[in-house]
Write an enzyme that holds these catalytic residues in place. Sequence first.
Site, PDB file in Angstrom:
ATOM      1  CB  SER A 298      -0.886  -0.004   1.251  1.00  0.00           C
ATOM      2  OG  SER A 298      -1.492   1.253   1.467  1.00  0.00           O
TER       3      SER A 298
ATOM      4  CE1 TYR B  42      -4.874  -2.465   4.044  1.00  0.00           C
ATOM      5  CE2 TYR B  42      -3.812  -0.336   3.720  1.00  0.00           C
ATOM      6  CZ  TYR B  42      -4.352  -1.496   3.205  1.00  0.00           C
ATOM      7  OH  TYR B  42      -4.371  -1.693   1.845  1.00  0.00           O
TER       8      TYR B  42
END
Length: 253
Positions: A135, A148
């Site tokens: 990400s 996350y």
Amino acid sequence: MGKLDGRVVIVTGAARGQGEQEARLFREEGAEVVVADVLDEQGEALAKEIGALYVHLDVGTESGWRDAVAAATRAYGRIDGLVNNAGILRFNALVDTPLEEFMQVVQVNQVGCFLGMRTVAPEMADGGTIVNTASCTALTGMAAVGTYAATKHAVLGLTRVAALELAARRIRVNAICPGAVDTPMSRPDPQAGPQGTSRALDGLYRRLVPLGRVGRPEEVARLALFLTSQDSSYITGQPFVIDGGWLAGVTVV
């Protein structure tokens, strides 16, 4: 001829979102695709539609990975590629995050990636490819997604280590680092559907992203194809940001 003719590729989290688009594109480019997910109904329907193999896979379990790899090798005799796409996202302030929630995200995003590489690499043909979905939060911080971001930082670290350790077998390992992409995982309002959510997100990202819009899963799939094909034959151990320019800097005018 397709860019992946003759190759066998496992794609996790492939029942929808980025994984679905990767599975579709890889089949179009000639690969035998193993659609792996816990969403059995959606995964089986996709596999039937595109002519792929569906396997139920909870990426956070060793037994799940063993069974998936066994099914792939029984069906196709080999494994040439892996796309570790499966992941989950939870929004919460760091100080408000329960340990149970933290560990749930770690189990899927981080442990799932680790187990995938550890299980598949020994069975993979020399010259194979692994693409891990990290990400843009693997490269920067972002409020409300601390768990996350922590797992995606870990995925990037695992990618670099695996690239070094597997280079002797010509297995290339790279990471995709998407920014905001319109997928079921990232939609704040699942009931709004793709079009409604896209409009809502576009209003936000028009102000945050230089390209002025949220990304599309098909765009991420094309990057995964590049890293799985011979087009990227001299690339390994690298993060590839696909974020519409979000990490490029701050616009002040």
